[in-house]
Write an enzyme that holds these catalytic residues in place. Structure first.
Site, PDB file in Angstrom:
ATOM      1  N   GLY A 112      -6.655  -0.620   5.367  1.00 39.26           N
ATOM      2  CA  GLY A 112      -6.767  -0.252   4.130  1.00 39.26           C
ATOM      3  C   GLY A 112      -8.268  -1.028   5.072  1.00 39.26           C
ATOM      4  O   GLY A 112      -7.906  -1.890   5.655  1.00 39.26           O
ATOM      5  N   ARG A 113      -8.891  -0.089   5.201  1.00 42.05           N
ATOM      6  CA  ARG A 113     -10.465   0.001   5.746  1.00 42.05           C
ATOM      7  C   ARG A 113     -10.766  -1.050   5.317  1.00 42.05           C
ATOM      8  O   ARG A 113     -11.624  -2.256   5.769  1.00 42.05           O
ATOM      9  CB  ARG A 113     -10.330   1.398   6.789  1.00 42.05           C
ATOM     10  CG  ARG A 113      -9.809   1.704   7.521  1.00 42.05           C
ATOM     11  CD  ARG A 113     -10.410   3.212   8.726  1.00 42.05           C
ATOM     12  NE  ARG A 113      -9.743   3.725   6.983  1.00 42.05           N
ATOM     13  CZ  ARG A 113     -10.362   5.233   7.198  1.00 42.05           C
ATOM     14  NH1 ARG A 113     -10.321   5.711   8.023  1.00 42.05           N
ATOM     15  NH2 ARG A 113      -9.644   5.800   6.122  1.00 42.05           N
ATOM     16  N   ASP A 139      -4.881   4.469   0.831  1.00 40.55           N
ATOM     17  CA  ASP A 139      -5.585   4.188   0.772  1.00 40.55           C
ATOM     18  C   ASP A 139      -5.633   3.532  -1.101  1.00 40.55           C
ATOM     19  O   ASP A 139      -5.975   2.308  -1.054  1.00 40.55           O
ATOM     20  CB  ASP A 139      -6.658   3.940   1.858  1.00 40.55           C
ATOM     21  CG  ASP A 139      -6.391   3.312   3.204  1.00 40.55           C
ATOM     22  OD1 ASP A 139      -5.605   3.135   2.978  1.00 40.55           O
ATOM     23  OD2 ASP A 139      -7.435   3.407   3.870  1.00 40.55           O
ATOM     24  N   THR A 189      -4.750  10.067   0.396  1.00 44.33           N
ATOM     25  CA  THR A 189      -4.965   8.501   0.423  1.00 44.33           C
ATOM     26  C   THR A 189      -3.782   7.467   0.335  1.00 44.33           C
ATOM     27  O   THR A 189      -3.787   7.595  -0.808  1.00 44.33           O
ATOM     28  CB  THR A 189      -6.324   8.518   1.245  1.00 44.33           C
ATOM     29  OG1 THR A 189      -5.892   7.163   1.753  1.00 44.33           O
ATOM     30  CG2 THR A 189      -7.106   8.576  -0.552  1.00 44.33           C
ATOM     31  N   LEU A 199       3.915   3.114   9.692  1.00 40.85           N
ATOM     32  CA  LEU A 199       5.409   2.712   8.865  1.00 40.85           C
ATOM     33  C   LEU A 199       4.739   2.885   7.628  1.00 40.85           C
ATOM     34  O   LEU A 199       5.804   3.686   6.622  1.00 40.85           O
ATOM     35  CB  LEU A 199       5.941   1.678   9.096  1.00 40.85           C
ATOM     36  CG  LEU A 199       7.214   1.492   9.682  1.00 40.85           C
ATOM     37  CD1 LEU A 199       7.515   0.029  10.399  1.00 40.85           C
ATOM     38  CD2 LEU A 199       8.019   2.761   9.920  1.00 40.85           C
ATOM     39  N   ARG A 223       3.763 -16.072  13.124  1.00 47.39           N
ATOM     40  CA  ARG A 223       3.812 -14.801  13.910  1.00 47.39           C
ATOM     41  C   ARG A 223       3.293 -14.012  12.826  1.00 47.39           C
ATOM     42  O   ARG A 223       2.920 -14.097  11.766  1.00 47.39           O
ATOM     43  CB  ARG A 223       5.122 -14.408  13.592  1.00 47.39           C
ATOM     44  CG  ARG A 223       6.173 -15.280  14.447  1.00 47.39           C
ATOM     45  CD  ARG A 223       6.128 -14.887  15.739  1.00 47.39           C
ATOM     46  NE  ARG A 223       6.713 -15.280  17.154  1.00 47.39           N
ATOM     47  CZ  ARG A 223       6.885 -16.286  17.206  1.00 47.39           C
ATOM     48  NH1 ARG A 223       6.396 -17.642  16.795  1.00 47.39           N
ATOM     49  NH2 ARG A 223       8.299 -16.450  18.122  1.00 47.39           N
ATOM     50  N   ARG A 275       2.452   5.334   6.175  1.00 44.64           N
ATOM     51  CA  ARG A 275       2.054   6.533   5.553  1.00 44.64           C
ATOM     52  C   ARG A 275       3.424   7.356   7.100  1.00 44.64           C
ATOM     53  O   ARG A 275       3.552   8.721   6.039  1.00 44.64           O
ATOM     54  CB  ARG A 275       1.316   6.984   7.137  1.00 44.64           C
ATOM     55  CG  ARG A 275      -0.371   6.617   6.880  1.00 44.64           C
ATOM     56  CD  ARG A 275      -1.400   7.541   7.063  1.00 44.64           C
ATOM     57  NE  ARG A 275      -1.186   8.011   8.335  1.00 44.64           N
ATOM     58  CZ  ARG A 275      -2.993   7.707   8.907  1.00 44.64           C
ATOM     59  NH1 ARG A 275      -3.356   7.578   9.049  1.00 44.64           N
ATOM     60  NH2 ARG A 275      -2.185   8.594  10.211  1.00 44.64           N
TER      61      ARG A 275
END
Ligand code: F6P
Length: 365
Positions: free
Chosen positions: A188-189, A145, A143, A290, A283, A292
Site C-alpha cells: 500500500g504505497r 491496493d 490492483t 505474497l 521483530r 499478490r
C-alpha cells in the site's frame, strides 16, 4: 459496432499482477467468442504492441481452467510505459522516447478494433492517454491496493486482504509464545486499505497507514498498555507507505543508482523504535509479493469475471474511453479520464477506522 467483418479485439494486463487477472481474461475471451468475434492477447502489458511481436490469438482452449490461477497468462510489466520508453544512445546514456504512435500503427496492422486494458492506476493512465490519441480502449480496474476511486472495489484486493489476515493469524501464536511485538509491513504505497482491513480482521493491536500519520511515542504507549493489560504480546501492522507525523515515508534505493526508489523499510524502523522505547523484543515481517500471489478468492473471481463480461458489453456498445466499475448491484462504465484522476484513500473518520478504534486498536495518532 462492426457488421461486415468479424470484430477483432485485444486484451492486455499491465502493472503489478493481482489475483483475478486470468479470470478477467477468460471472461473477455469467452464473452467475445460468444459474440462471434476474434480475440488476441498482448504480451507483457503494452510491450507486445510497442515491439509488434507480442500479439497472440486467444481461443477457448487458451483460457481453459485459468479462473482460479494467480498471475496472468499474458505476462505483465510495470516498466512498459509507451510514452516514456527508454532508448540507449551511442554514448550509453538513456533517453526516454514516446512510442505510442507505434502502438496505433501495430494495432491497425493487426486489424484490431478495440483493446480491453486490464490495469491499475499507472496502466489505466496509459490507457486513458492512448484513448485520447484515438485508440478504442475499455479499461478494467485491477490492483490489490484498492486505490481507484471510480469503482467500489478493485479485483485482487479481497485476496490480498485474506492473505495478509492469514499471516497475521499465524503470527499471534509465535508472538504470544515469545512475548514479542510482531510488526508486519503490508503493501500500500499511497493508501492503507489492505493494512486497515487485515489489521481489523486479524485483531492487530495497532494499525499504521499513510492516511493517518503516526507518532512513535503514541504507538509505544499503546504497546506498553497492551502488555500491561495482557496477553503480553502485540501485533502491529504497517502499510509500506506510512509516515510518522511530520516525517516522510521510507524508501529503498532498488537499483543502487537513486533512480528506482521503492517503498519499504517502515516496518523495520517501527520495530526497532518500539523495541528501544518499550524494552519489549520486536521483530519485523515484510509480507511483500505474497500478497499478490496465489489463487483469487471466490469474491475476486466473480468480480473479475463480471468485469471481463462487462468490458465486452462496453466494446459491443462502442463505449470507448471507459472503465468498468462496480457500483453495487451493477457493473457499468465510467469515463477513464475521471477514473484515473482520483486516488481512493482511507477516510480517517470513516466507519472502518471508527470500528477499529472502538475495538481498542491504536493508529498511533
Ligand atoms: O500496486 C500494487 C503494489 O503491490 C504496491 O502496493 C507495491 O508497492 C508495488 O505494487 C510493488 O510492485 P513491484 O515490486 O512489482 O514493483
Amino acid at each position: 459496432m462492426p457488421s461486415s467483418k468479424p470484430y477483432r479485439i485485444a486484451v492486455n494486463t499491465g502493472g503489478g499482477d493481482a489475483p483475478g487477472l486470468n479470470a478477467v481474461i477468460r471472461a473477455v475471451v469467452l464473452s467475445a467468442l460468444s459474440e462471434g468475434w476474434e480475440v488476441f492477447g498482448i504480451r507483457q502489458g503494452y510491450q507486445g504492441l510497442v515491439q509488434g511481436d507480442g500479439v497472440v490469438p486467444l481461443d477457448r482452449a487458451s483460457v481453459q481452467g485459468i479462473t482460479h490461477l494467480g498471475g496472468t497468462i499474458l505476462g505483465t510489466t510495470n516498466r512498459g510505459n509507451p510514452f516514456e520508453w527508454p532508448r540507449t544512445l551511442p554514448d550509453g546514456s538513456i533517453e526516454m522516447v514516446d512510442r505510442s504512435p507505434e502502438i496505433l500503427d501495430v494495432f491497425a496492422e493487426h486489424g484490431l478494433d478495440a483493446l480491453v486494458a486490464i490495469g491499475g492506476d499507472g496502466s489505466l493512465h496509459i490507457a486513458s492517454e492512448l484513448s485520447k490519441r484515438g485508440l478504442p480502449v475499455v479499461g478494467v480496474p485491477k490492483t490489490i491496493d484498492n486505490d481507484l476511486a471510480a469503482t467500489q472495489v478493485t479485483f485482487g484486493f479481497h485476496t490480498a486482504v485474506q492473505t495478509a489476515t492469514d499471516a497475521i493469524d499465524k503470527l499471534h501464536s509465535t508472538a504470544h509464545s515469545h512475548e514479542r511485538v510482531m510488526v508486519v509491513e503490508l503493501m500500500g504505497r499511497h493508501t492503507g486499505w489492505i493494512t486497515l482491513y487485515a489489521g481489523i480482521s486479524g485483531s492487530a493491536d495497532a494499525i499504521v497507514i499513510p492516511e493517518i500519520p503516526f507518532g512513535m511515542e503514541s504507538l509505544a504507549e499503546a504497546i506498553r498498555a497492551k502488555y500491561e493489560r495482557g496477553p503480553r504480546y502485540a501485533i502491529v501492522v504497517v502499510a509500506e507507505g506510512a509516515r510518522p507525523d511530520g516525517g516522510e515515508p521510507s524508501l529503498v534505493d532498488a537499483g543502487g543508482d537513486g533512480k528506482n526508489p521503492r517503498y519499504g523499510g517502515m516496518g523495520e524502523w517501527v520495530a526497532r523504535e518500539l523495541e528501544e522505547r518499550t524494552g519489549f523484543e520486536a521483530r519485523n515481517l515484510v509480507l511483500g509479493h505474497l500478497q499478490r500471489g496465489g489463487q483469487p478468492t471466490a469474491y475476486d473471481r466473480l468480480l473479475a469475471l463480471r468485469f471481463g463480461s462487462a468490458a465486452v458489453d462496453l466494446v459491443a456498445q462502442g463505449h470507448f474511453g471507459c472503465m468498468v466499475s462496480l457500483d453495487p448491484p451493477d457493473v457499468h462504465g465510467v469515463p477513464l479520464e475521471e477514473a484515473v484522476a482520483t486516488l481512493k484513500t482511507v477516510p480517517p473518520d470513516g466507519d472502518q477506522v471508527r470500528t477499529a478504534r472502538r475495538l481498542g486498536i491504536s493508529f498511533g495518532d
